[in-house]
Design a protein around this motif. Structure first.
Motif, PDB file in Angstrom:
ATOM      1  N   LEU A 108      35.167  46.142  37.466  1.00  0.00           N
ATOM      2  CA  LEU A 108      34.230  45.022  37.567  1.00  0.00           C
ATOM      3  C   LEU A 108      34.964  43.688  37.657  1.00  0.00           C
ATOM      4  CD1 LEU A 108      31.487  46.147  34.999  1.00  0.00           C
ATOM      5  CD2 LEU A 108      31.379  46.216  37.498  1.00  0.00           C
ATOM      6  N   ALA A 109      36.018  43.524  36.857  1.00  0.00           N
ATOM      7  CA  ALA A 109      36.786  42.279  36.881  1.00  0.00           C
ATOM      8  C   ALA A 109      37.490  42.113  38.222  1.00  0.00           C
ATOM      9  CB  ALA A 109      37.812  42.273  35.745  1.00  0.00           C
ATOM     10  N   ASP A 110      38.016  43.198  38.759  1.00  0.00           N
ATOM     11  CA  ASP A 110      38.699  43.128  40.048  1.00  0.00           C
ATOM     12  C   ASP A 110      37.732  42.715  41.161  1.00  0.00           C
ATOM     13  OD1 ASP A 110      40.721  43.410  41.948  1.00  0.00           O
ATOM     14  OD2 ASP A 110      40.272  45.526  42.286  1.00  0.00           O
ATOM     15  N   ILE A 111      36.521  43.247  41.116  1.00  0.00           N
ATOM     16  CA  ILE A 111      35.535  42.952  42.163  1.00  0.00           C
ATOM     17  C   ILE A 111      34.978  41.533  42.025  1.00  0.00           C
ATOM     18  CG2 ILE A 111      33.255  43.555  43.060  1.00  0.00           C
ATOM     19  CD1 ILE A 111      33.887  46.480  42.353  1.00  0.00           C
ATOM     20  N   PHE A 112      34.566  41.157  40.823  1.00  0.00           N
ATOM     21  CA  PHE A 112      33.838  39.894  40.656  1.00  0.00           C
ATOM     22  C   PHE A 112      34.728  38.694  40.325  1.00  0.00           C
ATOM     23  CE2 PHE A 112      30.614  43.180  39.728  1.00  0.00           C
ATOM     24  CZ  PHE A 112      29.656  42.809  40.664  1.00  0.00           C
ATOM     25  N   LEU A 113      35.887  38.912  39.734  1.00  0.00           N
ATOM     26  CA  LEU A 113      36.760  37.800  39.375  1.00  0.00           C
ATOM     27  C   LEU A 113      37.947  37.659  40.335  1.00  0.00           C
ATOM     28  CD1 LEU A 113      36.869  38.166  35.471  1.00  0.00           C
ATOM     29  CD2 LEU A 113      35.418  36.673  36.864  1.00  0.00           C
ATOM     30  N   ALA A 114      38.571  38.782  40.669  1.00  0.00           N
ATOM     31  CA  ALA A 114      39.738  38.726  41.556  1.00  0.00           C
ATOM     32  C   ALA A 114      39.369  38.914  43.018  1.00  0.00           C
ATOM     33  CB  ALA A 114      40.753  39.782  41.145  1.00  0.00           C
ATOM     34  N   LYS A 115      38.070  39.156  43.279  1.00  0.00           N
ATOM     35  CA  LYS A 115      37.562  39.308  44.647  1.00  0.00           C
ATOM     36  C   LYS A 115      38.233  40.460  45.399  1.00  0.00           C
ATOM     37  CE  LYS A 115      35.039  35.738  43.793  1.00  0.00           C
ATOM     38  NZ  LYS A 115      33.615  35.949  43.420  1.00  0.00           N
ATOM     39  N   GLY A 116      38.491  41.526  44.682  1.00  0.00           N
ATOM     40  CA  GLY A 116      39.048  42.720  45.299  1.00  0.00           C
ATOM     41  C   GLY A 116      37.960  43.756  45.502  1.00  0.00           C
ATOM     42  N   ASN A 117      38.353  44.994  45.707  1.00  0.00           N
ATOM     43  CA  ASN A 117      37.370  46.064  45.901  1.00  0.00           C
ATOM     44  C   ASN A 117      37.374  47.081  44.768  1.00  0.00           C
ATOM     45  OD1 ASN A 117      39.767  47.366  46.360  1.00  0.00           O
ATOM     46  ND2 ASN A 117      39.392  47.790  48.535  1.00  0.00           N
ATOM     47  N   GLY A 118      38.114  46.770  43.709  1.00  0.00           N
ATOM     48  CA  GLY A 118      38.125  47.641  42.532  1.00  0.00           C
ATOM     49  C   GLY A 118      39.260  48.630  42.486  1.00  0.00           C
ATOM     50  N   ILE A 119      39.989  48.793  43.600  1.00  0.00           N
ATOM     51  CA  ILE A 119      41.086  49.763  43.622  1.00  0.00           C
ATOM     52  C   ILE A 119      42.170  49.382  42.613  1.00  0.00           C
ATOM     53  CG2 ILE A 119      42.977  50.689  45.018  1.00  0.00           C
ATOM     54  CD1 ILE A 119      41.100  50.596  47.428  1.00  0.00           C
ATOM     55  N   ALA A 120      42.516  48.106  42.582  1.00  0.00           N
ATOM     56  CA  ALA A 120      43.527  47.645  41.625  1.00  0.00           C
ATOM     57  C   ALA A 120      43.055  47.880  40.193  1.00  0.00           C
ATOM     58  CB  ALA A 120      43.835  46.165  41.844  1.00  0.00           C
ATOM     59  N   GLY A 121      41.752  47.730  39.974  1.00  0.00           N
ATOM     60  CA  GLY A 121      41.202  47.928  38.636  1.00  0.00           C
ATOM     61  C   GLY A 121      41.338  49.353  38.147  1.00  0.00           C
TER      62      GLY A 121
ATOM     63  N   SER B 149      63.419  41.184  34.954  1.00  0.00           N
ATOM     64  CA  SER B 149      62.770  41.684  36.171  1.00  0.00           C
ATOM     65  C   SER B 149      61.604  40.808  36.635  1.00  0.00           C
ATOM     66  CB  SER B 149      62.271  43.115  35.937  1.00  0.00           C
ATOM     67  OG  SER B 149      61.221  43.138  34.982  1.00  0.00           O
ATOM     68  N   ILE B 150      61.179  39.862  35.807  1.00  0.00           N
ATOM     69  CA  ILE B 150      60.051  38.997  36.155  1.00  0.00           C
ATOM     70  C   ILE B 150      60.547  37.751  36.882  1.00  0.00           C
ATOM     71  CG2 ILE B 150      58.090  37.687  35.278  1.00  0.00           C
ATOM     72  CD1 ILE B 150      57.862  40.680  34.809  1.00  0.00           C
ATOM     73  N   LYS B 151      60.100  37.565  38.105  1.00  0.00           N
ATOM     74  CA  LYS B 151      60.514  36.412  38.896  1.00  0.00           C
ATOM     75  C   LYS B 151      59.584  35.222  38.659  1.00  0.00           C
ATOM     76  CE  LYS B 151      62.762  38.949  42.651  1.00  0.00           C
ATOM     77  NZ  LYS B 151      62.830  39.152  44.117  1.00  0.00           N
ATOM     78  N   LEU B 152      60.187  34.053  38.527  1.00  0.00           N
ATOM     79  CA  LEU B 152      59.421  32.834  38.294  1.00  0.00           C
ATOM     80  C   LEU B 152      58.616  32.437  39.528  1.00  0.00           C
ATOM     81  CD1 LEU B 152      58.783  30.451  36.399  1.00  0.00           C
ATOM     82  CD2 LEU B 152      60.815  29.296  37.310  1.00  0.00           C
ATOM     83  N   LYS B 153      59.225  32.616  40.688  1.00  0.00           N
ATOM     84  CA  LYS B 153      58.579  32.210  41.941  1.00  0.00           C
ATOM     85  C   LYS B 153      57.686  33.331  42.452  1.00  0.00           C
ATOM     86  CE  LYS B 153      62.404  29.186  43.283  1.00  0.00           C
ATOM     87  NZ  LYS B 153      63.444  28.903  44.299  1.00  0.00           N
ATOM     88  N   ALA B 154      56.493  33.381  41.946  1.00  0.00           N
ATOM     89  CA  ALA B 154      55.531  34.406  42.380  1.00  0.00           C
ATOM     90  C   ALA B 154      54.386  33.733  43.123  1.00  0.00           C
ATOM     91  CB  ALA B 154      54.992  35.165  41.178  1.00  0.00           C
ATOM     92  N   ALA B 155      53.875  34.395  44.129  1.00  0.00           N
ATOM     93  CA  ALA B 155      52.776  33.830  44.915  1.00  0.00           C
ATOM     94  C   ALA B 155      51.533  33.666  44.049  1.00  0.00           C
ATOM     95  CB  ALA B 155      52.466  34.746  46.101  1.00  0.00           C
ATOM     96  N   PRO B 156      50.772  32.573  44.242  1.00  0.00           N
ATOM     97  CA  PRO B 156      49.564  32.326  43.442  1.00  0.00           C
ATOM     98  C   PRO B 156      48.571  33.477  43.465  1.00  0.00           C
ATOM     99  CG  PRO B 156      50.153  30.371  44.687  1.00  0.00           C
ATOM    100  CD  PRO B 156      51.066  31.464  45.151  1.00  0.00           C
ATOM    101  N   VAL B 157      48.409  34.133  44.617  1.00  0.00           N
ATOM    102  CA  VAL B 157      47.441  35.226  44.709  1.00  0.00           C
ATOM    103  C   VAL B 157      47.872  36.401  43.825  1.00  0.00           C
ATOM    104  CG1 VAL B 157      48.574  36.293  46.724  1.00  0.00           C
ATOM    105  CG2 VAL B 157      46.150  36.701  46.283  1.00  0.00           C
ATOM    106  N   VAL B 158      49.177  36.602  43.729  1.00  0.00           N
ATOM    107  CA  VAL B 158      49.694  37.675  42.879  1.00  0.00           C
ATOM    108  C   VAL B 158      49.437  37.356  41.422  1.00  0.00           C
ATOM    109  CG1 VAL B 158      51.784  38.843  42.106  1.00  0.00           C
ATOM    110  CG2 VAL B 158      51.433  38.417  44.539  1.00  0.00           C
ATOM    111  N   LEU B 159      49.679  36.111  41.047  1.00  0.00           N
ATOM    112  CA  LEU B 159      49.447  35.692  39.667  1.00  0.00           C
ATOM    113  C   LEU B 159      47.964  35.788  39.306  1.00  0.00           C
ATOM    114  CD1 LEU B 159      51.811  32.590  39.363  1.00  0.00           C
ATOM    115  CD2 LEU B 159      52.093  34.820  38.286  1.00  0.00           C
TER     116      LEU B 159
END
Length: 318
Positions: free
Chosen positions: A243-256, A61-71
């Protein structure tokens, strides 16, 4: 009867309902599967084979061709989960040098139970929550979170902490079924779709097989400890992940916060590790019960927390 619908709507139902059936059978009729011969008995004793086949499906189920932002997003969440679980492992090692708490509210607590509960995210739950409250890229981050499923990272953490020693061939052996599925799935899209169909059916049979080794008496003994561990997973790993989502992945924490759950597959990890490292067999019995509780509790509360956090984050975090 809408059995599949019921299993899907029940938190962790695909794993936990069959597991509960196995627990009931093992508690009241412990020898009944063996009574009906090797084929029926294999349903309650074949967890290792089931997991191996399931890994093939996950790899496909894991695709090799994944977008960099997703990775990037999934890599941050994966690394954060492992880091939080590793720190918790070190803490348990210092706090419980004898290996496992044998009485009291924390009955069954061990490094094995804590790591297994904390280092795997419910990828399906994460995907559903980020599709509803997050972005397409965040939903796609389940790509690497699916790789967490299984005992590999738990073994790495326990081994790194010096709590168990696993031979190199055991590590390689865990990866090979996954790699087989990954290679076949990326060579042929139709074969990917074919192998990916293994995932959900295998979870059902895996749950029953695990439940067939557990007694209701053990569940009652460790019930409160399971609740304590479940909320520890949400609060402790959730803080790291936000915290990692906000400061490292530049998200808003929802994914975290959406990733602060325990995967259904985590319930299988303690027993599988005990097969490779028999010294942990007693811990694995209690750990399976504790982690199973975490699966249910986190599957129920993480969506609620994600909903409230998403409303707050959209007005307070850019």
């Amino acid at each position: 009867m809408k059995i599949k619908y019921f299993l899907e709507k029940t938190p962790g139902g695909m794993m936990l309902i069959p597991m509960l059936i196995g627990v009931i059978i093992h508690t009241f009729w412990p020898d009944i599967l063996a009574y009906f011969g090797p084929f029926t008995n294999a349903l309650g004793t074949g967890s290792t084979v089931i997991i191996a086949i399931w890994f093939v499906g996950i790899g496909a189920s894991i695709k090799l061709k994944a977008a960099p932002v997703v990775l990037k997003k999934s890599g941050v969440l994966l690394a954060t989960k492992m880091f939080a679980a590793y720190l918790a492992c070190l803490f348990m090692q210092k706090l419980v040098p004898q290996g496992m708490v044998s009485e009291g509210l924390f009955l069954g607590f061990s490094a094995l139970a804590v790591v297994a509960a904390m280092d795997m995210t419910n990828a399906g739950l994460y995907t559903a929550l980020t599709k509803q409250y997050g972005t397409t890229e965040e939903a796609g981050a389940s790509l690497l979170l699916m790789i967490e499923s299984g005992p590999l990272f738990t073994m790495v953490i326990l081994g790194t902490a010096g709590l168990a020693t696993f031979s190199i061939q055991n590590f390689v052996g865990l990866v090979l079924p996954f790699l087989l599925g990954f290679i076949l799935g990326n060579l042929d899209e139709e074969f990917r779709a074919f192998l990916t169909k293994l995932n959900e059916p295998m979870i059902i049979f895996l749950g029953f097989s695990l439940g067939s080794t557990i007694s209701l008496n053990s569940i009652l003994e460790a019930g409160i400890a399971g609740l304590i561990l479940a909320f520890s997973v949400i609060i402790y790993t959730g803080l790291f992940l936000v915290l990692a989502d906000i400061f490292l992945a530049k998200g808003n924490g929802i994914a975290g916060i959406a990733a602060s759950s325990t995967a259904g597959a985590a319930a299988a990890t303690p027993m599988l590790i005990a097969q490779l490292y028999p010294e942990l067999k007693e811990q694995a019995t209690y750990a399976t019960i504790l982690v199973s509780t975490c699966v249910v509790i986190t599957a129920f509360f993480v969506p609620i927390l994600t909903s409230y956090y998403a409303k707050w984050a959209r007005t307070h975090i850019n």
